[in-house]
Design a protein around this motif. Structure first.
Motif, PDB file in Angstrom:
ATOM      1  N   THR A 116      -5.156   6.299  -0.437  1.00  0.00           N
ATOM      2  CA  THR A 116      -4.301   5.150  -0.142  1.00  0.00           C
ATOM      3  C   THR A 116      -4.629   4.052  -1.139  1.00  0.00           C
ATOM      4  OG1 THR A 116      -4.099   5.659   2.212  1.00  0.00           O
ATOM      5  CG2 THR A 116      -3.679   3.385   1.536  1.00  0.00           C
ATOM      6  N   SER A 166       0.847  -1.193   0.000  1.00  0.00           N
ATOM      7  CA  SER A 166       0.000   0.000   0.000  1.00  0.00           C
ATOM      8  C   SER A 166       0.878   1.236   0.000  1.00  0.00           C
ATOM      9  CB  SER A 166      -0.928   0.007   1.222  1.00  0.00           C
ATOM     10  OG  SER A 166      -0.180   0.188   2.412  1.00  0.00           O
ATOM     11  N   GLU A 167       0.272   2.338  -0.423  1.00  0.00           N
ATOM     12  CA  GLU A 167       0.978   3.621  -0.414  1.00  0.00           C
ATOM     13  C   GLU A 167      -0.052   4.736  -0.437  1.00  0.00           C
ATOM     14  OE1 GLU A 167       4.182   6.297  -2.984  1.00  0.00           O
ATOM     15  OE2 GLU A 167       3.786   4.209  -3.543  1.00  0.00           O
ATOM     16  N   LYS A 168       0.232   5.796   0.292  1.00  0.00           N
ATOM     17  CA  LYS A 168      -0.610   6.988   0.280  1.00  0.00           C
ATOM     18  C   LYS A 168      -0.079   7.941  -0.778  1.00  0.00           C
ATOM     19  CE  LYS A 168      -2.533  10.505   3.373  1.00  0.00           C
ATOM     20  NZ  LYS A 168      -2.499  11.070   4.739  1.00  0.00           N
ATOM     21  N   ILE A 169      -0.966   8.355  -1.685  1.00  0.00           N
ATOM     22  CA  ILE A 169      -0.533   9.197  -2.810  1.00  0.00           C
ATOM     23  C   ILE A 169      -1.480  10.393  -2.967  1.00  0.00           C
ATOM     24  CG2 ILE A 169       0.448   7.221  -4.035  1.00  0.00           C
ATOM     25  CD1 ILE A 169      -2.039   7.342  -5.884  1.00  0.00           C
ATOM     26  N   ASP A 214      -5.931  12.931   0.086  1.00  0.00           N
ATOM     27  CA  ASP A 214      -5.068  11.959  -0.579  1.00  0.00           C
ATOM     28  C   ASP A 214      -5.808  10.618  -0.717  1.00  0.00           C
ATOM     29  OD1 ASP A 214      -3.047  13.779  -0.813  1.00  0.00           O
ATOM     30  OD2 ASP A 214      -1.907  13.063   0.919  1.00  0.00           O
ATOM     31  N   THR A 217       7.652   1.340  -5.315  1.00  0.00           N
ATOM     32  CA  THR A 217       8.011   2.712  -4.949  1.00  0.00           C
ATOM     33  C   THR A 217       8.669   2.712  -3.569  1.00  0.00           C
ATOM     34  OG1 THR A 217       5.878   3.139  -3.884  1.00  0.00           O
ATOM     35  CG2 THR A 217       6.033   3.617  -6.240  1.00  0.00           C
ATOM     36  N   GLU A 218       9.396   3.766  -3.270  1.00  0.00           N
ATOM     37  CA  GLU A 218      10.133   3.848  -2.007  1.00  0.00           C
ATOM     38  C   GLU A 218       9.207   3.903  -0.804  1.00  0.00           C
ATOM     39  OE1 GLU A 218      12.785   7.122  -2.079  1.00  0.00           O
ATOM     40  OE2 GLU A 218      14.081   6.298  -3.663  1.00  0.00           O
ATOM     41  N   ASP A 219       8.036   4.506  -0.956  1.00  0.00           N
ATOM     42  CA  ASP A 219       7.134   4.688   0.175  1.00  0.00           C
ATOM     43  C   ASP A 219       6.124   3.554   0.339  1.00  0.00           C
ATOM     44  OD1 ASP A 219       8.302   7.151   0.806  1.00  0.00           O
ATOM     45  OD2 ASP A 219       7.055   8.195  -0.681  1.00  0.00           O
ATOM     46  N   SER A 220       6.266   2.483  -0.428  1.00  0.00           N
ATOM     47  CA  SER A 220       5.336   1.354  -0.326  1.00  0.00           C
ATOM     48  C   SER A 220       5.501   0.621   1.001  1.00  0.00           C
ATOM     49  CB  SER A 220       5.554   0.367  -1.478  1.00  0.00           C
ATOM     50  OG  SER A 220       5.210   0.950  -2.714  1.00  0.00           O
ATOM     51  N   VAL A 221       4.379   0.184   1.540  1.00  0.00           N
ATOM     52  CA  VAL A 221       4.359  -0.559   2.799  1.00  0.00           C
ATOM     53  C   VAL A 221       3.796  -1.950   2.524  1.00  0.00           C
ATOM     54  CG1 VAL A 221       3.395  -0.648   5.130  1.00  0.00           C
ATOM     55  CG2 VAL A 221       4.015   1.559   4.125  1.00  0.00           C
ATOM     56  N   TYR A 229      -0.235   6.354 -11.392  1.00  0.00           N
ATOM     57  CA  TYR A 229       0.020   5.117 -10.655  1.00  0.00           C
ATOM     58  C   TYR A 229      -0.743   3.938 -11.261  1.00  0.00           C
ATOM     59  CZ  TYR A 229       2.766   7.059  -6.809  1.00  0.00           C
ATOM     60  OH  TYR A 229       3.772   7.623  -6.066  1.00  0.00           O
TER      61      TYR A 229
END
Length: 305
Positions: free
Chosen positions: A257, A228-231, A255, A267-271, A239
């Motif tokens: 998610t 997941s990622e918040k964009i 935003d 992506t770098e911010d992916s969880v 995306y």
């Protein structure tokens, strides 16, 4: 008690709808998952004895079902995707008619019909003509007829189509209780219908069984593939071009998610996220992901799962 399919195949002209399926089904709730056109309904119809396999055999406790004949129908319950009824039938008329076709004794069937009318919340419409009922209520009538003879084997093809969320929860609870010492096979493309109640699942694609296992076993195969990622909302279109997004959630700050599938974080911010059975389904059937995104983009406000 065991229902066995051994190398079962069925073709229609040049189309092989079911391709060399082998499955051993024991008591409990089983889920048969697959997209529309996967071959689920054809497989169900062969298990019900409506269609004969071109190849292979289906047995119940070691005896071929076509040899069992009437004895098999006596212990079998079936809800097809579409069930027929005479336009003039009321709910009670239809259930009494089906009870007679199943050879049930009148006194016993009256008590059973009363019980099912109450359990499936059909009591208030028992004297209404089925043709005038909503889609969800018609589905409940179909479920009732499948349960009339308290079958040892219950086959349900897309049983929750037309049911509202509350009805689906009640129905799942009913099946969990009913399946204590019976075989219940649910064919569906609605994953939550079987995610929590199925003892085991079989996933069907292009006529073949491609995965089998309990829900935890199948979900484990998606570990390390769900993120997941918040964009920013404005970045969503970009995306969507590069990720397999399966869920969207609006955040209070405007935003979004996103939840996406991949062999690795993109992506770098992916969880990394805990996988669900629905994630496996969408991984195996990627053609359904586009439809999901379009549906969710049409949702305005609130939470998008």
């Amino acid at each position: 008690m065991e229902l066995c399919l051994e190398q079962v195949s069925k073709s229609f002209q040049d189309n092989r709808a079911v391709d060399d399926v082998s499955l051993r089904i024991t008591p409990g709730v089983w889920g048969l998952l697959g997209a529309n056109g996967a071959g689920k309904t054809t497989l169900m119809r062969m298990i019900a004895g409506i269609l004969k396999p071109d190849k292979g055999r289906i047995t119940y406790d070691g005896i071929r079902i076509d040899s069992l004949g009437e004895a098999y129908r006596d212990i079998f319950g079936y809800l097809p995707q579409e069930f027929g009824f005479y336009p003039e039938f009321t709910v009670r008329d239809y259930l009494e008619y089906m009870a007679a076709l199943k050879g049930l004794k009148p006194g016993w069937s009256r008590r059973k019909i009363g019980e099912l009318l109450e359990t499936l919340t059909l009591e208030e419409v028992k004297n209404k003509k089925i043709v005038r009922l909503s889609g969800g209520m018609k589905r409940r009538v179909g479920i009732a007829q499948a349960l009339l003879n308290e079958p040892e084997i219950l086959i349900l093809d897309e049983p929750t189509s037309g049911l509202d969320p509350g009805e689906r929860v009640r129905f799942r609870n009913l099946l969990s209780e009913f399946a204590h010492d019976r075989i219940v096979l649910i064919s569906t493309h609605i994953v939550p219908d079987v995610e929590y109640i199925a003892m085991k699942n079989a996933v069907m694609k292009d006529g073949k069984i491609i995965e089998t296992g309990t829900t935890p076993e199948l979900v484990k195969r998606m570990e390390g593939k769900v993120f997941s990622e918040k964009i920013p909302a404005r970045a969503l279109a970009d995306y969507e071009k590069k990720l397999r997004i399966v869920n969207l959630k609006n955040e209070p700050d405007g935003d979004i998610t996103i939840r996406y599938l991949g062999d690795r974080p993109e992506t770098e911010d992916s969880v990394s996220e805990e996988p669900r059975l629905e994630d496996l389904y969408l991984w195996l059937f990627p053609q359904n992901t586009d439809g999901r995104k379009k549906e969710e983009r049409g949702t305005k406000g609130g939470k998008r799962r």
